[in-house]
Design a protein around this motif. Sequence first.
Motif, PDB file in Angstrom:
ATOM      1  N   LEU A   1     -14.951  24.637  20.288  1.00  0.00           N
ATOM      2  CA  LEU A   1     -14.478  23.845  21.431  1.00  0.00           C
ATOM      3  C   LEU A   1     -13.508  24.657  22.289  1.00  0.00           C
ATOM      4  O   LEU A   1     -13.574  24.605  23.519  1.00  0.00           O
ATOM      5  CB  LEU A   1     -13.822  22.555  20.943  1.00  0.00           C
ATOM      6  N   GLN A   2     -12.638  25.421  21.654  1.00  0.00           N
ATOM      7  CA  GLN A   2     -11.700  26.247  22.409  1.00  0.00           C
ATOM      8  C   GLN A   2     -12.443  27.373  23.141  1.00  0.00           C
ATOM      9  O   GLN A   2     -12.147  27.677  24.294  1.00  0.00           O
ATOM     10  CB  GLN A   2     -10.630  26.822  21.491  1.00  0.00           C
ATOM     11  N   ARG A   3     -13.440  27.953  22.496  1.00  0.00           N
ATOM     12  CA  ARG A   3     -14.221  29.027  23.113  1.00  0.00           C
ATOM     13  C   ARG A   3     -14.919  28.539  24.385  1.00  0.00           C
ATOM     14  O   ARG A   3     -15.090  29.290  25.333  1.00  0.00           O
ATOM     15  CB  ARG A   3     -15.249  29.548  22.104  1.00  0.00           C
ATOM     16  N   LYS A   4     -15.262  27.257  24.399  1.00  0.00           N
ATOM     17  CA  LYS A   4     -15.935  26.675  25.569  1.00  0.00           C
ATOM     18  C   LYS A   4     -14.938  26.021  26.529  1.00  0.00           C
ATOM     19  O   LYS A   4     -15.324  25.269  27.412  1.00  0.00           O
ATOM     20  CB  LYS A   4     -16.991  25.686  25.111  1.00  0.00           C
ATOM     21  N   ASN A   5     -13.646  26.284  26.327  1.00  0.00           N
ATOM     22  CA  ASN A   5     -12.573  25.780  27.192  1.00  0.00           C
ATOM     23  C   ASN A   5     -12.485  24.262  27.252  1.00  0.00           C
ATOM     24  O   ASN A   5     -12.075  23.693  28.251  1.00  0.00           O
ATOM     25  CB  ASN A   5     -12.706  26.359  28.609  1.00  0.00           C
ATOM     26  N   VAL A   6     -12.842  23.618  26.157  1.00  0.00           N
ATOM     27  CA  VAL A   6     -12.740  22.162  26.057  1.00  0.00           C
ATOM     28  C   VAL A   6     -11.337  21.763  25.605  1.00  0.00           C
ATOM     29  O   VAL A   6     -10.787  20.768  26.064  1.00  0.00           O
ATOM     30  CB  VAL A   6     -13.809  21.606  25.090  1.00  0.00           C
ATOM     31  N   VAL A   7     -10.758  22.570  24.705  1.00  0.00           N
ATOM     32  CA  VAL A   7      -9.426  22.292  24.165  1.00  0.00           C
ATOM     33  C   VAL A   7      -8.575  23.549  24.279  1.00  0.00           C
ATOM     34  O   VAL A   7      -9.097  24.655  24.433  1.00  0.00           O
ATOM     35  CB  VAL A   7      -9.489  21.822  22.694  1.00  0.00           C
ATOM     36  N   ASN A   8      -7.255  23.362  24.158  1.00  0.00           N
ATOM     37  CA  ASN A   8      -6.359  24.517  24.208  1.00  0.00           C
ATOM     38  C   ASN A   8      -6.019  24.994  22.790  1.00  0.00           C
ATOM     39  O   ASN A   8      -6.471  24.409  21.802  1.00  0.00           O
ATOM     40  CB  ASN A   8      -5.115  24.202  25.047  1.00  0.00           C
ATOM     41  N   ALA A   9      -5.240  26.040  22.717  1.00  0.00           N
ATOM     42  CA  ALA A   9      -4.910  26.666  21.428  1.00  0.00           C
ATOM     43  C   ALA A   9      -4.115  25.746  20.505  1.00  0.00           C
ATOM     44  O   ALA A   9      -4.075  25.977  19.295  1.00  0.00           O
ATOM     45  CB  ALA A   9      -4.143  27.967  21.671  1.00  0.00           C
ATOM     46  N   GLU A  10      -3.490  24.712  21.039  1.00  0.00           N
ATOM     47  CA  GLU A  10      -2.710  23.779  20.221  1.00  0.00           C
ATOM     48  C   GLU A  10      -3.578  22.740  19.514  1.00  0.00           C
ATOM     49  O   GLU A  10      -3.105  22.014  18.642  1.00  0.00           O
ATOM     50  CB  GLU A  10      -1.686  23.067  21.105  1.00  0.00           C
ATOM     51  N   PHE A  11      -4.853  22.663  19.882  1.00  0.00           N
ATOM     52  CA  PHE A  11      -5.733  21.614  19.369  1.00  0.00           C
ATOM     53  C   PHE A  11      -5.917  21.701  17.856  1.00  0.00           C
ATOM     54  O   PHE A  11      -5.719  20.710  17.150  1.00  0.00           O
ATOM     55  CB  PHE A  11      -7.088  21.672  20.090  1.00  0.00           C
ATOM     56  N   LEU A  12      -6.316  22.868  17.351  1.00  0.00           N
ATOM     57  CA  LEU A  12      -6.587  22.990  15.916  1.00  0.00           C
ATOM     58  C   LEU A  12      -5.369  22.665  15.058  1.00  0.00           C
ATOM     59  O   LEU A  12      -5.472  21.826  14.153  1.00  0.00           O
ATOM     60  CB  LEU A  12      -7.143  24.376  15.572  1.00  0.00           C
ATOM     61  N   PRO A  13      -4.194  23.271  15.308  1.00  0.00           N
ATOM     62  CA  PRO A  13      -3.040  22.897  14.476  1.00  0.00           C
ATOM     63  C   PRO A  13      -2.718  21.400  14.569  1.00  0.00           C
ATOM     64  O   PRO A  13      -2.361  20.776  13.568  1.00  0.00           O
ATOM     65  CB  PRO A  13      -1.889  23.734  15.036  1.00  0.00           C
ATOM     66  N   ALA A  14      -2.887  20.819  15.754  1.00  0.00           N
ATOM     67  CA  ALA A  14      -2.580  19.392  15.935  1.00  0.00           C
ATOM     68  C   ALA A  14      -3.567  18.515  15.169  1.00  0.00           C
ATOM     69  O   ALA A  14      -3.174  17.512  14.571  1.00  0.00           O
ATOM     70  CB  ALA A  14      -2.594  19.042  17.424  1.00  0.00           C
ATOM     71  N   ILE A  15      -4.828  18.898  15.182  1.00  0.00           N
ATOM     72  CA  ILE A  15      -5.840  18.084  14.490  1.00  0.00           C
ATOM     73  C   ILE A  15      -5.630  18.155  12.981  1.00  0.00           C
ATOM     74  O   ILE A  15      -5.756  17.151  12.282  1.00  0.00           O
ATOM     75  CB  ILE A  15      -7.261  18.483  14.935  1.00  0.00           C
ATOM     76  N   LEU A  16      -5.316  19.338  12.481  1.00  0.00           N
ATOM     77  CA  LEU A  16      -5.067  19.484  11.037  1.00  0.00           C
ATOM     78  C   LEU A  16      -3.828  18.693  10.610  1.00  0.00           C
ATOM     79  O   LEU A  16      -3.846  18.013   9.575  1.00  0.00           O
ATOM     80  CB  LEU A  16      -4.917  20.960  10.671  1.00  0.00           C
ATOM     81  N   LYS A  17      -2.779  18.752  11.403  1.00  0.00           N
ATOM     82  CA  LYS A  17      -1.549  18.016  11.098  1.00  0.00           C
ATOM     83  C   LYS A  17      -1.782  16.503  11.144  1.00  0.00           C
ATOM     84  O   LYS A  17      -1.352  15.770  10.257  1.00  0.00           O
ATOM     85  CB  LYS A  17      -0.454  18.417  12.090  1.00  0.00           C
ATOM     86  N   ARG A  18      -2.487  16.051  12.178  1.00  0.00           N
ATOM     87  CA  ARG A  18      -2.740  14.620  12.317  1.00  0.00           C
ATOM     88  C   ARG A  18      -3.624  14.100  11.183  1.00  0.00           C
ATOM     89  O   ARG A  18      -3.428  12.992  10.688  1.00  0.00           O
ATOM     90  CB  ARG A  18      -3.389  14.304  13.666  1.00  0.00           C
ATOM     91  N   GLU A  19      -4.584  14.911  10.771  1.00  0.00           N
ATOM     92  CA  GLU A  19      -5.497  14.499   9.699  1.00  0.00           C
ATOM     93  C   GLU A  19      -4.743  14.274   8.388  1.00  0.00           C
ATOM     94  O   GLU A  19      -5.107  13.407   7.604  1.00  0.00           O
ATOM     95  CB  GLU A  19      -6.594  15.552   9.522  1.00  0.00           C
ATOM     96  N   GLU A  20      -3.667  15.019   8.157  1.00  0.00           N
ATOM     97  CA  GLU A  20      -2.871  14.828   6.946  1.00  0.00           C
ATOM     98  C   GLU A  20      -2.099  13.507   6.981  1.00  0.00           C
ATOM     99  O   GLU A  20      -1.961  12.840   5.972  1.00  0.00           O
ATOM    100  CB  GLU A  20      -1.913  16.001   6.742  1.00  0.00           C
TER     101      GLU A  20
END
Length: 152
Positions: A33-52
């Motif tokens: 998703l980031q490679r396709k410019n859908v999300v920014n670099a903060e997306f992955l850490p935020a999704i992992l944190k929220r999932e916990e």
Amino acid sequence: MYIDKKLFSEQVILQQQEMKNKQAALTILANELQRKNVVNAEFLPAILKREEKYPTGLALEGGLGVAIPHTDPDKVEKEQLGFISLKEPVKFRQMGDIDSYVNVSMIFILCLKSPDKQLNMLKSLMTMFTDTVTMKEIQNSTTRAEFLAIVN
């Protein structure tokens, strides 16, 4: 129609992937998703944190499990959904019960900018999730075209 095909315009649809755990699955999906410019670099850490803190695993009828991770709109550049199906399920914590686990074989990752759209998308997904035949078809799909035909 369950989901507007436009929300898959970037075609972040990964099928029959082998992943060791949920972190690996979420990482490959978020990176695409980031490679396709859908999300920014903060997306992955935020999704992992929220999932916990707020797990998104759901056990469906027919022995299927899905997860619908999402995070704050400020991590999203373009509204989109991402999807990954897994050859072998990975463990996610159960939505609403952090002490229970679900074997998840499909992940729909939500990249939406508006809380209203997020709520409507969750409703659409929940409706689709109750259709066991459709969900098994999605799980067994092997091409993007096949996947898009099923969800549409």
